[in-house]
Design an enzyme around this catalytic site. Sequence first.
Site, PDB file in Angstrom:
ATOM      1  N   ASP A  81       4.578 -23.095 -29.926  1.00 28.70           N
ATOM      2  CA  ASP A  81       3.613 -23.204 -31.020  1.00 28.70           C
ATOM      3  C   ASP A  81       3.949 -24.406 -31.917  1.00 28.70           C
ATOM      4  O   ASP A  81       5.101 -24.612 -32.288  1.00 28.70           O
ATOM      5  CB  ASP A  81       3.717 -21.893 -31.822  1.00 28.70           C
ATOM      6  CG  ASP A  81       2.616 -21.731 -32.835  1.00 28.70           C
ATOM      7  OD1 ASP A  81       1.486 -22.156 -32.564  1.00 28.70           O
ATOM      8  OD2 ASP A  81       2.897 -21.143 -33.911  1.00 28.70           O
ATOM      9  N   HIS A  82       2.929 -25.166 -32.254  1.00 30.97           N
ATOM     10  CA  HIS A  82       3.095 -26.308 -33.180  1.00 30.97           C
ATOM     11  C   HIS A  82       4.172 -27.302 -32.757  1.00 30.97           C
ATOM     12  O   HIS A  82       4.971 -27.750 -33.583  1.00 30.97           O
ATOM     13  CB  HIS A  82       3.422 -25.835 -34.608  1.00 30.97           C
ATOM     14  CG  HIS A  82       2.282 -25.175 -35.297  1.00 30.97           C
ATOM     15  ND1 HIS A  82       1.195 -25.864 -35.779  1.00 30.97           N
ATOM     16  CD2 HIS A  82       2.027 -23.870 -35.566  1.00 30.97           C
ATOM     17  CE1 HIS A  82       0.338 -25.009 -36.326  1.00 30.97           C
ATOM     18  NE2 HIS A  82       0.809 -23.796 -36.200  1.00 30.97           N
TER      19      HIS A  82
HETATM   20  P1  13P Z   1       0.499 -16.383 -39.977  1.00 32.77           P
HETATM   21  O1  13P Z   1       1.934 -16.559 -40.358  1.00 32.77           O
HETATM   22  O2  13P Z   1      -0.424 -16.538 -41.140  1.00 32.77           O
HETATM   23  O3  13P Z   1       0.253 -15.140 -39.224  1.00 32.77           O
HETATM   24  O4  13P Z   1       0.145 -17.605 -39.009  1.00 32.77           O
HETATM   25  C1  13P Z   1       0.839 -17.754 -37.809  1.00 32.77           C
HETATM   26  C2  13P Z   1       0.444 -18.970 -37.075  1.00 32.77           C
HETATM   27  O5  13P Z   1      -0.668 -19.435 -37.155  1.00 32.77           O
HETATM   28  C3  13P Z   1       1.454 -19.585 -36.211  1.00 32.77           C
HETATM   29  O6  13P Z   1       0.943 -20.687 -35.536  1.00 32.77           O
END
Ligand code: 13P
Length: 288
Positions: A81-82
């Site tokens: 992620d990211h």
């Molecule tokens: P939240 O922490 O708001 O659930 O978001 C998580 C997220 O988008 C990780 O990419």
Amino acid sequence: MKKSLKEYFVRAKEEGWALAQFNVSCAEQLQGVVEAGVQSHSPLLIGTSEGDAGFFTLAFAVNLVAFWKKETGLPIFLNFDHGKSFEVLERAAQAGYDALHFDGSRFPLEENVAIAKRVVILARKHRISVVEGEFSEVPGGHSDLHEQEAPVLTDQDYTNSEDAAEFVKKSGVGSLAVMVGTLHGIFKTTHPLNIKRLQEISERGIEFLVLHGGSGTPEQELKEAIQNGVVKINVSTDLRIAFTNTLKETLEENPTEIAPYNILPKSVEAVKRIALSWIEIVGSANKI
Ligand code: 13P
């Protein structure tokens, strides 16, 4: 033949449900999520951010997911992620991740597209079925924002449907993280989701739409987003709160206890409960 993550996304889109992406950074959080998947017969998508993966390590995350897949027979996928650079995603691909999210939202658009293209080629080489791109950042940040009002948003902050279509076409990503009003973290206030914008983006024929910032978003709005083409919703803060606050309570209630096997089960259980509620919201139960 085992189904790929992409195949689950295709089916989810056709049938009007989604996968929650559960972000975790330790084995016990993962255990809670897996227990929820087992109980609800839900396919699972696990995420690690750069921060999560920094602690977890890529190899440990990949191997633990492989262990739970074998142990439970559930389809469990792992997304990075990211990822903020090609290099970090290359390491994730080499380690065995099933999906890659390149977050190039802080790069100038052309550079973002150019790196996303390279990530798409990288994914092909490693038989990774899903690459997610992003060009309009979802605001927010760290999880502990309960006392703060949601940041003010202007029209510019929301993903523009024309730009979205162009970004996807140029970069070749199959999945797009869109900004339609969700925020990373939980704030005191929320913005209503811009469903009209989501519909406009959906109509552009982008394969898969993704929402970040799941925690703190009203359930009804999430369901409406899913009915308008969202196939994945990321959840992190909710799981952190469940795990860590329960851990704090356990330690306060049992100040002399030192055995992890006595301290951690309540946190695992709390994560399981939250994951179950998300599986219910996105409708992924019994979709194996
Ligand atoms: P939240 O922490 O708001 O659930 O978001 C998580 C997220 O988008 C990780 O990419």
